[in-house]
Scaffold this active site. Structure first.
Site, PDB file in Angstrom:
ATOM      1  N   GLY A   1       0.587   6.892  -4.567  1.00 30.86           N
ATOM      2  CA  GLY A   1       0.865   5.947  -3.481  1.00 30.86           C
ATOM      3  C   GLY A   1       0.467   6.468  -2.109  1.00 30.86           C
TER       4      GLY A   1
ATOM      5  CG  HIS B   1      -6.321  -8.064 -11.506  1.00 30.44           C
ATOM      6  ND1 HIS B   1      -5.827  -7.575 -10.325  1.00 30.44           N
ATOM      7  CD2 HIS B   1      -5.620  -7.435 -12.487  1.00 30.44           C
ATOM      8  CE1 HIS B   1      -4.860  -6.699 -10.581  1.00 30.44           C
ATOM      9  NE2 HIS B   1      -4.719  -6.609 -11.874  1.00 30.44           N
TER      10      HIS B   1
END
Ligand code: A3P
Length: 337
Positions: A305, A144
């Site tokens: 999702g 990240h």
């Protein structure tokens, strides 16, 4: 490699674990640097955020970031999956892992059926936070870390970077659930309004969001051979096109025979939210590895999702506020959400 799915998943987990157990020799400690940095609010998590090279990070992960800068060495032909958190990291991990290993594993007994994606592909900064520079079976890892703070060894190497971004309003909502899932102190959960205000100020782990996305976007324009820039929404709408593209970029293109045999569709199906999110290991399995408290089940990585879940959480004013900030920050870049 001929092995059963459960044996293989065990192997992925235990080889990582073994490296960790042997690794306490160079436990990083950069607290002398970290304590001099500007401090920001923590979203009710136990650690404050510190601003390092323009982004906000907890001391644990900063130790990993700084250590990785000094120690991380990419493998030959490494593919590095870079994401802002909650943008589809685990989906991308599953896809890239299954593309890269498709000649090694059978789809009916695939490691992803018994191991969460997060345990199949390592995180550079989380492993380095534990003093680990893991030996990897496959040239695939993830991070990240913002582009401008990546280890020089990555920037100067020939390894490939795949970045996936997502509508910031969905990223925010997903973050808010994620953080509250892990808050277990007397501060209690952070309110949506408070978290939103911090997100809009850019004060969020690995944020500001817009700087993260913009840096990778610009780098992908400058070096398209090195950096592939994807959008969660595109992948969702046309997985077949983007998965084939991803495989070509990674250096593992599908052959005509594989295409004819439905290999692309099998990978998409295996890595779909419906398949992964319904697996026992991703519903109630405990997280393995460095990222978070291993007592927590992996299910927070498989929440809804969906594209546009922000509409169920943000008011019109909130959405407009974030849209305006993003428009202004990305203006002239060619990148839009
Ligand atoms: P939501 O919280 O909106 O449901 P990350 O992996 O970067 O932490 O991102 C997590 C987000 O990706 C979650 O979003 C999660 O549900 C979603 N996600 C996980 N697996 C997915 C998949 N196979 N397909 C699409 N979205 C997925």
């Amino acid at each position: 490699m001929e092995s059963s799915n459960s044996q293989q998943s065990q192997c992925i987990i235990s080889s990582k674990q073994q490296v960790k157990d042997e690794s306490s020799k160079h436990q990083p400690d950069y607290d002398d640097i970290i304590t001099t940095l500007p401090v920001g609010e923590s979203w009710n998590l136990p650690s404050n955020l510190y601003k390092y090279q323009g982004f906000w990070c907890t001391p644990e992960f900063l130790n990993g970031v700084i250590s990785a800068k000094q120690r991380f060495k990419p493998l030959d032909k490494d593919v590095i999956l870079c994401t802002y958190p909650k943008s589809g990291t685990n989906w991308l991990k599953a896809l890239a892992f299954s593309i890269m290993t498709r000649t090694k594993f059978d789809f009916s007994s695939h490691p992803l059926l018994t191991t969460p994606p997060i345990s199949c592909v390592s995180y550079i900064e989380f492993e380095h936070a534990q003093g680990v520079d893991a030996s990897r079976e496959f040239p695939l890892t993830s991070t990240h870390i913002p582009y401008s703070s990546l280890p020089d060894s990555i920037i100067s190497s020939d390894c490939k970077i795949v970045y996936i971004c997502r509508d910031p309003k969905d990223v925010f909502v997903s973050w808010w659930y994620h953080v509250n899932y892990f808050v277990c102190n007397d501060k209690g959960p952070i309110s949506l309004e408070k978290a939103f205000d911090l997100f809009c100020q850019g004060i969020v782990l690995f944020g500001p969001f817009w700087d993260h996305v913009l840096e990778y976007w610009k780098a992908s324009l400058e070096r398209p051979d090195k950096i592939l820039f994807l959008k969660y929404e595109d992948l969702k709408r046309d997985p077949s096109y983007y998965v084939k593209n991803l495989a070509v970029f990674m250096g593992y293109p599908f052959s005509l025979q594989e295409k004819a045999e439905g290999c692309v569709e099998k990978i998409i199906e295996l890595c779909s939210f419906e398949t992964l999110g319904n697996l026992e290991v991703n519903k109630s399995g405990k997280l393995q590895g460095a990222i978070v408290d291993a007592e927590h089940p992996a299910k927070i990585f498989f929440r809804k999702g969906k594209i546009g879940d922000w509409k169920n959480h943000l008011t019109g004013d909130m959405a407009n506020r974030l849209d305006r900030i993003i428009e202004e920050k990305l203006s002239g870049s060619g990148l839009k959400f």
